[in-house]
Scaffold this motif. Structure first.
Motif, PDB file in Angstrom:
ATOM      1  N   LEU A   1       0.851  -1.188   0.000  1.00 28.92           N
ATOM      2  CA  LEU A   1       0.000   0.000   0.000  1.00 28.92           C
ATOM      3  C   LEU A   1       0.884   1.234   0.000  1.00 28.92           C
ATOM      4  O   LEU A   1       1.984   1.205   0.565  1.00 28.92           O
ATOM      5  CB  LEU A   1      -0.881   0.059   1.255  1.00 28.92           C
ATOM      6  CG  LEU A   1      -1.789  -1.110   1.612  1.00 28.92           C
ATOM      7  CD1 LEU A   1      -2.334  -0.916   3.021  1.00 28.92           C
ATOM      8  CD2 LEU A   1      -2.934  -1.204   0.624  1.00 28.92           C
ATOM      9  N   ASP A   2       0.416   2.328  -0.611  1.00 28.76           N
ATOM     10  CA  ASP A   2       1.094   3.585  -0.341  1.00 28.76           C
ATOM     11  C   ASP A   2       0.439   4.210   0.888  1.00 28.76           C
ATOM     12  O   ASP A   2      -0.521   3.659   1.458  1.00 28.76           O
ATOM     13  CB  ASP A   2       1.092   4.513  -1.559  1.00 28.76           C
ATOM     14  CG  ASP A   2      -0.276   5.096  -1.906  1.00 28.76           C
ATOM     15  OD1 ASP A   2      -1.158   5.139  -1.029  1.00 28.76           O
ATOM     16  OD2 ASP A   2      -0.464   5.520  -3.056  1.00 28.76           O
ATOM     17  N   LEU A   3       0.944   5.356   1.312  1.00 27.01           N
ATOM     18  CA  LEU A   3       0.488   5.914   2.577  1.00 27.01           C
ATOM     19  C   LEU A   3      -0.962   6.376   2.498  1.00 27.01           C
ATOM     20  O   LEU A   3      -1.712   6.274   3.471  1.00 27.01           O
ATOM     21  CB  LEU A   3       1.393   7.076   2.995  1.00 27.01           C
ATOM     22  CG  LEU A   3       1.474   7.383   4.496  1.00 27.01           C
ATOM     23  CD1 LEU A   3       1.738   6.140   5.303  1.00 27.01           C
ATOM     24  CD2 LEU A   3       2.540   8.438   4.754  1.00 27.01           C
ATOM     25  N   THR A   4      -1.399   6.876   1.340  1.00 20.87           N
ATOM     26  CA  THR A   4      -2.799   7.291   1.212  1.00 20.87           C
ATOM     27  C   THR A   4      -3.729   6.080   1.295  1.00 20.87           C
ATOM     28  O   THR A   4      -4.819   6.168   1.869  1.00 20.87           O
ATOM     29  CB  THR A   4      -3.040   8.032  -0.114  1.00 20.87           C
ATOM     30  OG1 THR A   4      -2.806   7.153  -1.219  1.00 20.87           O
ATOM     31  CG2 THR A   4      -2.125   9.245  -0.231  1.00 20.87           C
ATOM     32  N   GLN A   5      -3.320   4.961   0.733  1.00 20.44           N
ATOM     33  CA  GLN A   5      -4.131   3.748   0.812  1.00 20.44           C
ATOM     34  C   GLN A   5      -4.182   3.213   2.235  1.00 20.44           C
ATOM     35  O   GLN A   5      -5.221   2.718   2.682  1.00 20.44           O
ATOM     36  CB  GLN A   5      -3.578   2.686  -0.129  1.00 20.44           C
ATOM     37  CG  GLN A   5      -3.730   3.028  -1.601  1.00 20.44           C
ATOM     38  CD  GLN A   5      -3.008   2.035  -2.494  1.00 20.44           C
ATOM     39  OE1 GLN A   5      -1.807   1.830  -2.371  1.00 20.44           O
ATOM     40  NE2 GLN A   5      -3.737   1.414  -3.401  1.00 20.44           N
ATOM     41  N   ALA A   6      -3.058   3.306   2.945  1.00 21.80           N
ATOM     42  CA  ALA A   6      -3.040   2.873   4.344  1.00 21.80           C
ATOM     43  C   ALA A   6      -3.992   3.722   5.178  1.00 21.80           C
ATOM     44  O   ALA A   6      -4.745   3.198   6.010  1.00 21.80           O
ATOM     45  CB  ALA A   6      -1.617   2.960   4.894  1.00 21.80           C
ATOM     46  N   GLU A   7      -3.987   5.037   4.956  1.00 22.81           N
ATOM     47  CA  GLU A   7      -4.906   5.909   5.683  1.00 22.81           C
ATOM     48  C   GLU A   7      -6.356   5.590   5.349  1.00 22.81           C
ATOM     49  O   GLU A   7      -7.245   5.700   6.206  1.00 22.81           O
ATOM     50  CB  GLU A   7      -4.617   7.371   5.340  1.00 22.81           C
ATOM     51  CG  GLU A   7      -3.309   7.892   5.909  1.00 22.81           C
ATOM     52  CD  GLU A   7      -2.934   9.247   5.357  1.00 22.81           C
ATOM     53  OE1 GLU A   7      -2.659  10.153   6.173  1.00 22.81           O
ATOM     54  OE2 GLU A   7      -2.917   9.416   4.123  1.00 22.81           O
ATOM     55  N   ALA A   8      -6.599   5.168   4.114  1.00 19.92           N
ATOM     56  CA  ALA A   8      -7.965   4.853   3.692  1.00 19.92           C
ATOM     57  C   ALA A   8      -8.527   3.647   4.430  1.00 19.92           C
ATOM     58  O   ALA A   8      -9.751   3.524   4.569  1.00 19.92           O
ATOM     59  CB  ALA A   8      -8.006   4.603   2.186  1.00 19.92           C
ATOM     60  N   VAL A   9      -7.669   2.750   4.909  1.00 19.80           N
ATOM     61  CA  VAL A   9      -8.141   1.607   5.687  1.00 19.80           C
ATOM     62  C   VAL A   9      -8.881   2.103   6.924  1.00 19.80           C
ATOM     63  O   VAL A   9      -9.970   1.634   7.266  1.00 19.80           O
ATOM     64  CB  VAL A   9      -6.968   0.686   6.080  1.00 19.80           C
ATOM     65  CG1 VAL A   9      -7.438  -0.407   7.034  1.00 19.80           C
ATOM     66  CG2 VAL A   9      -6.340   0.066   4.833  1.00 19.80           C
ATOM     67  N   MET A  10      -8.295   3.107   7.615  1.00 19.34           N
ATOM     68  CA  MET A  10      -8.952   3.648   8.795  1.00 19.34           C
ATOM     69  C   MET A  10     -10.191   4.445   8.430  1.00 19.34           C
ATOM     70  O   MET A  10     -11.189   4.438   9.157  1.00 19.34           O
ATOM     71  CB  MET A  10      -7.967   4.538   9.569  1.00 19.34           C
ATOM     72  CG  MET A  10      -8.382   4.780  11.023  1.00 19.34           C
ATOM     73  SD  MET A  10      -8.486   3.239  11.936  1.00 19.34           S
ATOM     74  CE  MET A  10      -9.903   3.574  12.981  1.00 19.34           C
ATOM     75  N   ASP A  11     -10.157   5.105   7.271  1.00 23.24           N
ATOM     76  CA  ASP A  11     -11.352   5.819   6.810  1.00 23.24           C
ATOM     77  C   ASP A  11     -12.497   4.841   6.544  1.00 23.24           C
ATOM     78  O   ASP A  11     -13.665   5.147   6.828  1.00 23.24           O
ATOM     79  CB  ASP A  11     -11.050   6.608   5.529  1.00 23.24           C
ATOM     80  CG  ASP A  11     -10.196   7.836   5.792  1.00 23.24           C
ATOM     81  OD1 ASP A  11     -10.117   8.272   6.963  1.00 23.24           O
ATOM     82  OD2 ASP A  11      -9.604   8.369   4.827  1.00 23.24           O
ATOM     83  N   LEU A  12     -12.179   3.666   5.988  1.00 23.19           N
ATOM     84  CA  LEU A  12     -13.204   2.645   5.766  1.00 23.19           C
ATOM     85  C   LEU A  12     -13.840   2.210   7.081  1.00 23.19           C
ATOM     86  O   LEU A  12     -15.055   2.068   7.192  1.00 23.19           O
ATOM     87  CB  LEU A  12     -12.594   1.426   5.067  1.00 23.19           C
ATOM     88  CG  LEU A  12     -12.412   1.491   3.551  1.00 23.19           C
ATOM     89  CD1 LEU A  12     -11.585   0.311   3.079  1.00 23.19           C
ATOM     90  CD2 LEU A  12     -13.763   1.485   2.858  1.00 23.19           C
ATOM     91  N   ILE A  13     -13.004   1.992   8.074  1.00 27.94           N
ATOM     92  CA  ILE A  13     -13.502   1.545   9.373  1.00 27.94           C
ATOM     93  C   ILE A  13     -14.367   2.620  10.020  1.00 27.94           C
ATOM     94  O   ILE A  13     -15.382   2.331  10.665  1.00 27.94           O
ATOM     95  CB  ILE A  13     -12.325   1.177  10.291  1.00 27.94           C
ATOM     96  CG1 ILE A  13     -11.569  -0.042   9.726  1.00 27.94           C
ATOM     97  CG2 ILE A  13     -12.790   0.884  11.713  1.00 27.94           C
ATOM     98  CD1 ILE A  13     -10.254  -0.320  10.411  1.00 27.94           C
ATOM     99  N   SER A  14     -13.985   3.886   9.839  1.00 22.16           N
ATOM    100  CA  SER A  14     -14.659   4.994  10.515  1.00 22.16           C
ATOM    101  C   SER A  14     -15.847   5.544   9.748  1.00 22.16           C
ATOM    102  O   SER A  14     -16.605   6.355  10.292  1.00 22.16           O
ATOM    103  CB  SER A  14     -13.663   6.144  10.748  1.00 22.16           C
ATOM    104  OG  SER A  14     -12.525   5.691  11.449  1.00 22.16           O
ATOM    105  N   ALA A  15     -16.030   5.140   8.492  1.00 23.86           N
ATOM    106  CA  ALA A  15     -17.067   5.733   7.648  1.00 23.86           C
ATOM    107  C   ALA A  15     -18.453   5.551   8.269  1.00 23.86           C
ATOM    108  O   ALA A  15     -18.817   4.455   8.702  1.00 23.86           O
ATOM    109  CB  ALA A  15     -17.034   5.120   6.253  1.00 23.86           C
ATOM    110  N   GLN A  16     -19.220   6.636   8.288  1.00 18.12           N
ATOM    111  CA  GLN A  16     -20.576   6.599   8.843  1.00 18.12           C
ATOM    112  C   GLN A  16     -21.656   6.891   7.811  1.00 18.12           C
ATOM    113  O   GLN A  16     -22.835   6.826   8.117  1.00 18.12           O
ATOM    114  CB  GLN A  16     -20.704   7.612   9.990  1.00 18.12           C
ATOM    115  CG  GLN A  16     -19.761   7.337  11.157  1.00 18.12           C
ATOM    116  CD  GLN A  16     -19.974   8.310  12.291  1.00 18.12           C
ATOM    117  OE1 GLN A  16     -21.077   8.457  12.808  1.00 18.12           O
ATOM    118  NE2 GLN A  16     -18.914   8.994  12.694  1.00 18.12           N
TER     119      GLN A  16
END
Length: 472
Positions: A147-162
């Motif tokens: 993953l690049d760093l933006t993709q890694a950050e997106a993992v947490m965005d997926l978990i947090s998405a409301q």
């Protein structure tokens, strides 16, 4: 336009403008953690990753891990040191590099009781694994180039998405859309740097006006791309954190009733007595795919003699100034009052709403373009939700287009890149020292490289991955 007769990549390789990521740890420990929520469930998942993952799983499952077919679930019994059964599980092994982290990975799916999962984790630790820290699995995926760093950050965005839009934006970033855009911009900047530095290395070749103008034009195109990415910062904040939405208006216009209607339950006290709401009340709600952070405020009026109500009015004004969106509510059955809104508030961030359309409307409202609703009957609420989405996103999310939305870290990197670029362009226009131009362009490129993690620091990585939950 005539460029110098060389390939920019040859020059880039010679000057080592590219950076190559290699794993920092050749002999790192094998980590383990429960990857599912810390709550009772039908199924729980234990993840083990690292050079000894298969050996540790063998110790847990009586040697059945190493012989299991890759990416095929196998029924196993996990026993403790005394040979007593902990759980019957499904074990799946993922040999490196074809795994989430890029290392050898074993995933053990067991019954999701909290004691069962804790016992499985304890057994893995007893067999030689080290407890994973927050985000450590995803950090290893980044370190191994999965993953690049933006993709890694997106993992947490997926978990947090409301909301639906937040989820869609996270998926697009996880698929690499933002990383590709920044890398394409960085590559374009790299080509410009290569040409500038070629002229530095070959001073007998002066930059012709034609070539100089072409470089300047290309740099302006890069600047516009960076500016377009910066323009998504507010959208990114709204998708991730929610839209601060203040319900503003005189007393007894139905502000608390509107809050309750939007929430779908009775959160605020509703009364005919003016000044019932003394303090702000905050709640979140998904409105048409947008996360609203609703703020019910005290009614604004000039003639209050109650000190507590006056403090509530002061707080209403503060919330109005801080809000991303104002729902300006008025009572349609009464004479149209003077506006209580801050005149400096951008008009595109205000929705004017007339409540009580179940009652006869006062003639002073004739010709008003405000939305008509009734908090009592619910009439007009669907139109209000659509208007909120259109006001916030300008209808840009209804046509399947890209949902690139940067976060605060990306914004900082892009701003630094922009500042350096804005220093370099006038230098080039005025034919100043090309060495100084190159320095500024390199600073701009390095700031872009930080977004995807091509240039990073341990401090940055520590902050990003510390926000993850254990097991990701």
């Amino acid at each position: 336009m005539q460029w110098l007769d060389f390939h920019p990549q040859d020059f880039a390789d010679h000057h080592t403008l590219h950076t190559t990521r290699v794993p920092r740890f050749s002999h790192r420990p094998t980590i383990a953690a429960v990857a599912t929520a810390a709550a009772p469930a039908a199924v729980g998942l234990l993840r083990i990753s690292g050079p000894q993952a298969f050996e540790i799983a063998d110790l847990m499952c009586s040697g059945k891990a190493s012989s299991a077919q890759p990416r095929t679930a196998r029924l196993c019994r996990v026993v403790n040191e005394a040979g007593q059964l902990i759980d019957e599980v499904l074990l799946t092994r993922f040999p490196a590099p074809h795994s989430y982290t890029g290392e050898n990975v074993c995933e053990i799916a067991g019954h999701g009781g909290m004691l069962v999962m804790r016992s499985l984790l304890d057994r893995a630790l007893a067999c030689g694994a080290t407890l994973a820290g927050p985000g450590e699995f995803t950090q290893q995926a980044f370190m191994h180039g999965k993953l690049d760093l933006t993709q890694a950050e997106a993992v947490m965005d997926l978990i947090s998405a409301q909301t639906h839009f937040a989820l869609r934006a996270a998926h697009e970033q996880r698929e690499g859309r933002l990383g590709r855009r920044t890398e394409e911009t960085r590559d374009a900047l790299l080509e410009c740097i290569a040409h500038v530095e070629a002229y530095i290395d070959f001073p007998e070749e002066d930059i012709s006006p034609e070539v100089g103008n072409a470089l300047i034009k290309r740099l302006f195109e890069i600047k516009n791309t960076i500016d377009s990415l910066l323009s998504t910062a507010d959208r990114g904040r709204i998708l991730r954190e929610g839209l601060r939405t203040a319900i503003i208006g005189p007393p007894n216009t139905g502000k608390s009733s509107l809050l309750n209607r939007l929430l779908g339950f009775e959160r605020a006290i509703v009364s005919q007595v003016a000044g019932t709401t003394r303090d702000t009340i905050e709640e979140t709600v998904n409105c048409g795919g947008i996360l609203l952070r609703l703020i019910d405020t005290a009614g604004i009026r000039d003639d209050s003699t109650d000190l507590i109500e006056q403090e509530g009015i002061r707080r209403s004004v503060v919330q109005q100034q801080r809000a991303d969106l104002i729902l300006a509510l008025a009572d349609g059955s009464l004479t149209k009052p003077p506006s209580s809104l801050d005149a400096t508030q951008p008009q595109q961030h205000i929705l004017h709403i007339i409540n009580k359309n179940d009652e006869p409307e006062h003639s002073s409202w004739q010709g008003s373009s405000a939305l008509r609703i009734s908090c009592k009957t619910g009439a007009g609420m669907e139109e209000l939700e659509r208007a909120i989405v259109a006001t916030v996103m300008h209808q840009s999310m209804d046509h399947g287009e890209s949902l690139v939305a940067i976060n605060a870290r990306h914004q900082d990197c892009l701003r630094r890149s922009m500042v350096a670029l804005e220093r370099a362009i006038p230098m080039l226009e005025q034919s100043e020292d090309l060495t100084l131009v190159s320095i500024e362009l390199r600073d701009s490129m390095d700031a872009l490289a930080e977004i995807s993690g091509k240039i990073d620091s341990d401090d940055i990585l520590g902050v990003i991955f510390s926000r993850f939950c254990i097991g990701k």
